[in-house]
Design a protein around this motif. Sequence first.
Motif, mmCIF file in Angstrom:
data_model
loop_
_atom_site.group_PDB
_atom_site.id
_atom_site.type_symbol
_atom_site.label_atom_id
_atom_site.label_comp_id
_atom_site.label_asym_id
_atom_site.label_seq_id
_atom_site.Cartn_x
_atom_site.Cartn_y
_atom_site.Cartn_z
ATOM 1 N N ASP A 227 0.889 -1.172 0.000
ATOM 2 C CA ASP A 227 0.000 0.000 0.000
ATOM 3 C C ASP A 227 0.920 1.212 0.000
ATOM 4 O O ASP A 227 1.329 1.698 1.054
ATOM 5 C CB ASP A 227 -0.931 -0.003 1.205
ATOM 6 N N CYS A 228 1.276 1.698 -1.181
ATOM 7 C CA CYS A 228 2.325 2.702 -1.335
ATOM 8 C C CYS A 228 1.778 3.964 -1.988
ATOM 9 O O CYS A 228 0.843 3.900 -2.798
ATOM 10 C CB CYS A 228 3.466 2.163 -2.212
ATOM 11 N N THR A 229 2.372 5.096 -1.652
ATOM 12 C CA THR A 229 1.974 6.364 -2.270
ATOM 13 C C THR A 229 3.202 7.137 -2.722
ATOM 14 O O THR A 229 4.226 7.143 -2.036
ATOM 15 C CB THR A 229 1.160 7.242 -1.301
ATOM 16 N N TRP A 230 3.087 7.769 -3.892
ATOM 17 C CA TRP A 230 4.117 8.665 -4.410
ATOM 18 C C TRP A 230 3.458 10.023 -4.639
ATOM 19 O O TRP A 230 2.414 10.101 -5.308
ATOM 20 C CB TRP A 230 4.698 8.137 -5.718
ATOM 21 N N CYS A 258 -11.611 -3.021 -10.195
ATOM 22 C CA CYS A 258 -10.220 -3.344 -9.830
ATOM 23 C C CYS A 258 -10.168 -3.609 -8.328
ATOM 24 O O CYS A 258 -9.815 -2.727 -7.545
ATOM 25 C CB CYS A 258 -9.292 -2.195 -10.200
ATOM 26 N N GLU A 259 -10.536 -4.824 -7.921
ATOM 27 C CA GLU A 259 -10.588 -5.092 -6.490
ATOM 28 C C GLU A 259 -9.382 -5.887 -5.987
ATOM 29 O O GLU A 259 -9.264 -6.134 -4.790
ATOM 30 C CB GLU A 259 -11.878 -5.838 -6.115
ATOM 31 N N PHE A 260 -8.457 -6.291 -6.900
ATOM 32 C CA PHE A 260 -7.298 -7.082 -6.482
ATOM 33 C C PHE A 260 -6.078 -6.171 -6.330
ATOM 34 O O PHE A 260 -5.722 -5.773 -5.231
ATOM 35 C CB PHE A 260 -7.034 -8.212 -7.473
ATOM 36 N N ASP A 261 -5.408 -5.886 -7.430
ATOM 37 C CA ASP A 261 -4.285 -4.928 -7.453
ATOM 38 C C ASP A 261 -4.734 -3.724 -8.268
ATOM 39 O O ASP A 261 -5.353 -3.885 -9.329
ATOM 40 C CB ASP A 261 -3.046 -5.546 -8.097
ATOM 41 N N TYR A 262 -4.392 -2.520 -7.805
ATOM 42 C CA TYR A 262 -4.831 -1.347 -8.567
ATOM 43 C C TYR A 262 -3.943 -0.138 -8.273
ATOM 44 O O TYR A 262 -3.223 -0.082 -7.270
ATOM 45 C CB TYR A 262 -6.288 -1.002 -8.254
ATOM 46 N N VAL A 263 -4.010 0.817 -9.180
ATOM 47 C CA VAL A 263 -3.393 2.141 -9.018
ATOM 48 C C VAL A 263 -4.518 3.168 -9.023
ATOM 49 O O VAL A 263 -5.376 3.152 -9.917
ATOM 50 C CB VAL A 263 -2.397 2.443 -10.154
ATOM 51 N N ILE A 292 0.012 9.185 -6.471
ATOM 52 C CA ILE A 292 -0.228 7.847 -7.007
ATOM 53 C C ILE A 292 -0.277 6.879 -5.835
ATOM 54 O O ILE A 292 0.667 6.813 -5.037
ATOM 55 C CB ILE A 292 0.883 7.414 -7.986
ATOM 56 N N ARG A 293 -1.367 6.152 -5.731
ATOM 57 C CA ARG A 293 -1.467 5.117 -4.692
ATOM 58 C C ARG A 293 -1.534 3.762 -5.376
ATOM 59 O O ARG A 293 -2.321 3.552 -6.309
ATOM 60 C CB ARG A 293 -2.715 5.319 -3.826
ATOM 61 N N MET A 294 -0.685 2.838 -4.933
ATOM 62 C CA MET A 294 -0.661 1.485 -5.492
ATOM 63 C C MET A 294 -0.965 0.492 -4.382
ATOM 64 O O MET A 294 -0.290 0.481 -3.342
ATOM 65 C CB MET A 294 0.708 1.182 -6.113
ATOM 66 N N VAL A 295 -1.969 -0.354 -4.593
ATOM 67 C CA VAL A 295 -2.377 -1.354 -3.607
ATOM 68 C C VAL A 295 -2.347 -2.726 -4.275
ATOM 69 O O VAL A 295 -2.836 -2.884 -5.403
ATOM 70 C CB VAL A 295 -3.795 -1.057 -3.067
ATOM 71 N N THR A 296 -1.742 -3.703 -3.599
ATOM 72 C CA THR A 296 -1.715 -5.077 -4.123
ATOM 73 C C THR A 296 -2.223 -6.034 -3.054
ATOM 74 O O THR A 296 -2.081 -5.781 -1.858
ATOM 75 C CB THR A 296 -0.298 -5.488 -4.559
ATOM 76 N N ASP A 297 -2.806 -7.148 -3.508
ATOM 77 C CA ASP A 297 -3.312 -8.136 -2.552
ATOM 78 C C ASP A 297 -2.253 -9.192 -2.274
ATOM 79 O O ASP A 297 -1.067 -8.973 -2.549
ATOM 80 C CB ASP A 297 -4.633 -8.734 -3.048
ATOM 81 N N SER A 298 -2.668 -10.344 -1.788
ATOM 82 C CA SER A 298 -1.708 -11.363 -1.326
ATOM 83 C C SER A 298 -1.354 -12.392 -2.390
ATOM 84 O O SER A 298 -0.628 -13.347 -2.095
ATOM 85 C CB SER A 298 -2.282 -12.079 -0.093
#
Length: 497
Positions: A227-230, A258-263, A292-298
């Motif tokens: 869960d990262c932000t730039w 986009c419920e799994f990985d998304y920007v 920019i927020r990037m979120v990824t699942d497991s």
Amino acid sequence: MARLFFFAVLALVASAKGQDCVFPFTYGGSTYYSCTSASSTGVWCSLDAVYNGNWRWCDERECTFPFIYNGQTFTTCAAGSGLASNWCSLDAVYDGNYVSCSDSHVIVDPLDDKPEACHFPFEYQGNTYSTCTLEASSDLWCSLDAVYDGNYKYCGEDECVFPFIYNGEEQTQCVDIEINGGWCSLDHIYQDNYVSCAVKPCSETITKDHGTLHSPNYPNSYNNGMDCTWIFPARGGTVYLEFQDFALEVGASTFGMCEFDYVEIFAGETSLGTWCGNYGPGNITSDQDVTIRMVTDSSVAVRGWYLKFRVEGATPFGPGLEECGGLLHEQMGHRLSPGFPVAYHNDIDCTWTLNATQSGVTLEFPDFDLEKPGEYQGCTYDFVEIYSGHNRVGRFCGNSPPPANTYYADRVSIRFKTDQHTVASGFRFTWAKLAPATTPEPATTPENMTKPDPVTTPEPEITPDPATTPDPATTPDPKPATTPEPATNAPVAHTHS
């Protein structure tokens, strides 16, 4: 009566506590621009423009940063110099007035607290090395002197070279590509010499006006559970993002979500949209800060994204942080280090580049003043590092600039790096791209410059250990925790108390 006077003074001082000194102030017909010890055994200041009996003792609130002491410039409280506590100067150039201080930043004694420094290039056993070496040792090391004289250190994160090229991609920070744990190259183009280093967290505020950015590990698979932000601050200008590549885990086909990985991208507080799969944002333009927020699942990870950015019309980032680094297109010109000629800043790492020309280029540093090195001649605190093509010409600091009017036939990179404390006035360099008729003779190239005279004491014969570097065809593997003992008379680890 004496007791009453004593308590009256205490009451006066107590009432002055917390009040600000007034500078300049006049006392006894003289004007003072900082605290003074006039008519007192301590340093004090007036609380009025003309002294009227209101005063207080000076404390760390009156510290002057930066200040110069014994030729060194301090940006934090200093330690040592025979004093029992940390201290600071009350004048820009130390003039005997100081107070104790408890700066929350790093307290620095430049003679004791800073690490030893590699000297590049250095000469060992008749050979010249411009980077760390495995010669006669099972671990990478470097000399602390221009000619090896028994003083050395094992190489670590301080010797990382940025940017470096690995598998055709430019890397500007420690990476964890294809192996577990962060690492960096010790050469401009990776040549099997690397050390472990800390990978930057994936959240960051971008302070440059232009450049590139990519998701962690790109073009290899990004990490799960991120869960990262730039953040790209507009600073009164306009932010432009251009996505060059985009590949995330594909979302559910139902409703195209986009419920799994998304920007997700924001302009100020407003969301501009959410993207996943192979359909990226394209180009983004905004006069507000862009996030920019990037979120990824497991589970399921692919290569991620890569973008170019620029910020036009913005005010400089932070106090006095002028443009640093970039491609130099002009036929001739000059550049200044940020803050020159007063003082540069801490935590700078930027590179100017002069592309190769048919007839070459000359480079000179008419002004050069960086933080002085420690006990040995090497530079690891603040330094300028010059590359000709992929070969390191040298690392320079203190009052020892690169060789004057030096000719380079290949692409030239000029890297400027500073640490977290202690600064100096900086430098000015000039360049001129030569016409064919003025090309100097090859004898003046850096590769043929006169080497330092070797030490007069004969070096003992050394039998090198077998090379332990990774096979060039394979990716770098971290070295084992225990390495073979170095050969007889090879450098051995220092013991620090």
